[in-house]
Design a protein around this motif. Sequence first.
Motif, PDB file in Angstrom:
ATOM      1  N   HIS A 111       3.946   7.609   2.511  1.00 35.92           N
ATOM      2  CA  HIS A 111       4.116   6.480   3.432  1.00 35.92           C
ATOM      3  C   HIS A 111       3.777   5.206   2.663  1.00 35.92           C
ATOM      4  O   HIS A 111       2.823   5.170   1.878  1.00 35.92           O
ATOM      5  CB  HIS A 111       3.195   6.625   4.639  1.00 35.92           C
ATOM      6  N   GLU A 112       4.555   4.181   2.868  1.00 36.37           N
ATOM      7  CA  GLU A 112       4.289   2.901   2.233  1.00 36.37           C
ATOM      8  C   GLU A 112       4.454   1.785   3.247  1.00 36.37           C
ATOM      9  O   GLU A 112       5.248   1.890   4.176  1.00 36.37           O
ATOM     10  CB  GLU A 112       5.221   2.682   1.041  1.00 36.37           C
TER      11      GLU A 112
ATOM     12  N   ASN B 252       0.839  -1.199   0.000  1.00 40.16           N
ATOM     13  CA  ASN B 252       0.000   0.000   0.000  1.00 40.16           C
ATOM     14  C   ASN B 252       0.875   1.251   0.000  1.00 40.16           C
ATOM     15  O   ASN B 252       1.825   1.347   0.782  1.00 40.16           O
ATOM     16  CB  ASN B 252      -0.909  -0.021   1.238  1.00 40.16           C
ATOM     17  N   TYR B 253       0.559   2.170  -0.895  1.00 42.46           N
ATOM     18  CA  TYR B 253       1.251   3.465  -0.949  1.00 42.46           C
ATOM     19  C   TYR B 253       0.262   4.560  -0.596  1.00 42.46           C
ATOM     20  O   TYR B 253      -0.858   4.599  -1.122  1.00 42.46           O
ATOM     21  CB  TYR B 253       1.811   3.736  -2.348  1.00 42.46           C
ATOM     22  N   MET B 254       0.691   5.462   0.291  1.00 41.72           N
ATOM     23  CA  MET B 254      -0.157   6.585   0.698  1.00 41.72           C
ATOM     24  C   MET B 254       0.592   7.887   0.460  1.00 41.72           C
ATOM     25  O   MET B 254       1.742   8.037   0.877  1.00 41.72           O
ATOM     26  CB  MET B 254      -0.535   6.467   2.169  1.00 41.72           C
TER      27      MET B 254
ATOM     28  N   GLY C 112       3.902  -6.271  10.393  1.00 41.23           N
ATOM     29  CA  GLY C 112       5.262  -6.530  10.870  1.00 41.23           C
ATOM     30  C   GLY C 112       6.080  -5.262  10.962  1.00 41.23           C
ATOM     31  O   GLY C 112       5.572  -4.143  10.802  1.00 41.23           O
ATOM     32  N   ASN C 113       7.363  -5.429  11.233  1.00 45.85           N
ATOM     33  CA  ASN C 113       8.264  -4.290  11.407  1.00 45.85           C
ATOM     34  C   ASN C 113       8.610  -3.641  10.071  1.00 45.85           C
ATOM     35  O   ASN C 113       8.710  -4.308   9.042  1.00 45.85           O
ATOM     36  CB  ASN C 113       9.556  -4.734  12.104  1.00 45.85           C
ATOM     37  N   ASP C 114       8.794  -2.332  10.128  1.00 46.03           N
ATOM     38  CA  ASP C 114       9.225  -1.571   8.958  1.00 46.03           C
ATOM     39  C   ASP C 114      10.708  -1.845   8.700  1.00 46.03           C
ATOM     40  O   ASP C 114      11.529  -1.834   9.620  1.00 46.03           O
ATOM     41  CB  ASP C 114       8.992  -0.076   9.191  1.00 46.03           C
TER      42      ASP C 114
END
Length: 396
Positions: free
Chosen positions: A312-313, A277-279, A319-321
Amino acid sequence: MARSSRLTRLDAFSKTVEDARIRTTSGGIVTLVSVIIVLLLVVGEIRDYRRIEVQAELIVDKSRGEQLPINLNITFPHIPCNLLTLDVMDVSGEQQSGITHGVHITRLSAFPESKPLESQALDLHPVEEPKHLDPNYCGECYGASPPAGKKCCNTCAEVREAYEKAGWAFGLGEGVKQCENEHYGEHIKAMAEEGCNIAGHLSVNKVIGNFHIAPGKSFSTPQMHVHDLQQFFDSPKQHTLSHTIHHLSFGPELPVGKVESNPLDGATHTTTERSYNYMYFIKVVSTSFLPLGVKPGSPGAIETHQYSVTSHERSLKGGNDKEHPNTLHARGGIPGVFFSYDISPMKVVNREVRERTFLGLLTGICAIIGGTLTVATVVDRSVYEGVTRMKKLHQG
């Protein structure tokens, strides 16, 4: 005669007798250099006068009930056009699903070639007219209610519409006679290796909202907005939402070099995951550009919008970035590219003005001429006195 004599006593520019004037070579050189300096400085003054700068002014935006134009050009090299849907929603409650007006899609060949194959108005599921059907044929809707205004589902598109209305996933139409006759599944599989370009313009309400490009046909319920993702996840091809934003703006372009360009132009993001997902969080600011001599609201004024953006993606697996180990992402969501825009209550007015007035130009020219001649007189006098003393020393 008396009046003339009184004016004579007021003369501040006394004259010398022609016979008392002495012309020297050094004086000629000083005069020539002075003229050159005056010309150069006057040319510089004129250039300064002709120079135009853009002054920015911040005011409260008092406009009401306007539409917000959106211009976009985005390429998805790893997902075909038949899987993508463009939707617009805003806080006023308006949901524009399956946008078609002013937007075109272009099928692209397999990456990395990505050459245009076919362009058409945005209709992600083209309808094939069933010419082979009997005029009295009434197709089954397979448990769903027929589309509005119809009693049957005679085409694959009508079956898909009935499924969408019921909120059911559709897939490739296996077991649906209408879709098998139209070879719907075969068309979908044939496009699996293709990419897609979406370009055009939208017009939305000038309120907080979002537009997004996501896989699958979209449909809304009173509680949520969802997409049919079955085709996207069931495809044997590993489709991803990697994309390049060639252009994104909110209104007409401003003159090049006058104001900063659109910050998202040329942005590229890649991923190897399907569930991604891209925001983009966009702050839109109304902007007015007034060329020299143009007043607000008059012909020639450019009304548009500028924007700032943060992005933000995340992986929908949670899980962890990877870049920020201390950040924990939530699990779930819709894969896609989302543009969430907010409207600033302020307005920027960019106005072209001259740095100097015409009166300032005349004052500067007079100062240049007067100052140069004064300095030249001092230099000439110093040179003349020096040469005269040297001659007296040699004669003595």
